[in-house]
Design an enzyme around this catalytic site. Structure first.
Site, short mmCIF file in Angstrom:
data_model
loop_
_atom_site.label_atom_id
_atom_site.label_comp_id
_atom_site.label_asym_id
_atom_site.label_seq_id
_atom_site.Cartn_x
_atom_site.Cartn_y
_atom_site.Cartn_z
N ASP A 140 0.58 100.15 85.68
CA ASP A 140 1.26 100.58 84.47
C ASP A 140 0.79 101.95 84.01
O ASP A 140 -0.25 102.42 84.41
CB ASP A 140 0.88 99.64 83.31
CG ASP A 140 1.74 98.42 83.27
OD1 ASP A 140 2.60 98.27 84.14
OD2 ASP A 140 1.51 97.61 82.35
N LYS A 185 5.09 101.69 82.06
CA LYS A 185 5.77 101.33 80.84
C LYS A 185 4.79 101.42 79.70
O LYS A 185 3.61 101.19 79.85
CB LYS A 185 6.38 99.94 80.93
CG LYS A 185 5.43 98.81 80.82
CD LYS A 185 6.19 97.50 80.96
CE LYS A 185 5.28 96.34 80.70
NZ LYS A 185 5.87 95.06 80.92
N MET A 195 1.10 98.48 69.50
CA MET A 195 2.49 98.95 69.64
C MET A 195 3.13 99.23 68.28
O MET A 195 4.32 99.02 68.10
CB MET A 195 3.34 97.90 70.39
CG MET A 195 2.82 97.57 71.77
SD MET A 195 3.73 96.24 72.57
CE MET A 195 3.09 94.80 71.72
#
Ligand code: SAH
Length: 244
Positions: free
Chosen positions: A34, A56, A170
């Site tokens: 990732d 990602k 996030m």
């Protein structure tokens, strides 16, 4: 058929990789990694190891999860040792569980290798303990990535009235909404908040503020970044070590 190792890469500082992860990375025939996994780790792989980037970050997937699952599966048909390398811990908002289920349904052997999660290690590098005697007895790790539909919050905000430390992953793009919500449920405007950008890396940066002003102070910080809300943020003053 091979074995898939769903492996945590830690939060960024390569020295936070576990010994177990390093051992399996050195044996891997293919590493599927990732954006959040420190790419320097790949230098540890043996000659001839194949690398597949499925970068990602947050919700901006380069590949949809379903295609990543299928790619891991196809590689397990081809290679003996498949390492699926993910930032932090594979099961803390890492979707490692979904990958494990996909492999289970196809009779592919897999193992989880835990990683040092950013949720704890990044505040720690910023000198913010997620619990501290006399200040808070628990902490929560929450997704700050809210549904686009404003009426359909995934986050049970009413539960957050307690003094638990709250760590939002996030969440930088939602910083304004998050702080507004916490004020709405009754937290004081002056309640301490930290945003930590690129934690455990050489360019780590911590910004300290309150529910009222953190958005203006921290909105332009580079990602990845996480948000810590709670009285423990005040300990940063005495405990900061990595950035100084
Ligand atoms: N599985 C990962 C988390 C994946 S969710 C783990 O256990 O750490 C991705 C979020 O983690 C990012 O949006 C950010 O909020 C946080 N994050 C990951 N690495 C980070 C870092 N080095 N510094 C700050 N935040 C980080």
């Amino acid at each position: 058929m091979g074995t898939v190792y769903l492996t945590g890469a830690g939060p960024g500082d390569i020295d936070l990789l576990t010994v177990k992860a390093l051992r399996i990375i050195r044996q891997a025939d293919v590493i599927i990694y990732d954006r959040l996994a420190n790419p320097d780790i790949l230098a540890e792989a043996k000659d001839g190891c194949a690398f597949i980037y499925v970068g990602k970050e947050d919700s901006h997937h380069t590949l949809p999860q379903e295609e990543i699952n299928e790619m891991i599966y196809q590689n397990a048909l081809k290679y003996d040792i498949v390492v699926r390398l993910k930032g932090g811990d594979p099961l803390v908002f890492g979707r490692g569980g979904e990958e494990g289920i996909y492999l289970h349904e196809r009779n592919i052997k897999f193992e989880f290798i835990p990683g040092v999660t950013s949720a704890i290690a990044v505040p720690e590098y910023a000198g913010i303990p997620v619990t501290h005697r006399g200040i808070t007895v628990s902490f929560r790790v929450v997704t700050g990535h809210e549904s686009k539909d404003k009426n359909r919050s995934q986050i049970p905000w009413e539960n957050y009235k307690t003094d638990d430390t709250i760590i939002f992953l996030m969440g930088l793009h939602n910083l304004k909404q998050i702080t507004q919500k916490l004020i709405e449920i009754g937290k004081p405007r002056g309640y301490p908040v930290a945003v930590i950008s690129r934690g455990t890396r050489a360019d780590e940066k911590t910004v300290i503020g309150t529910l009222e002003d953190i958005y203006e102070k921290a909105k332009d910080l580079p990602t990845p970044a996480l948000i810590v809300v709670g009285e423990v943020v005040n300990l940063h003053e005495q405990l900061t070590w990595f950035e100084t």
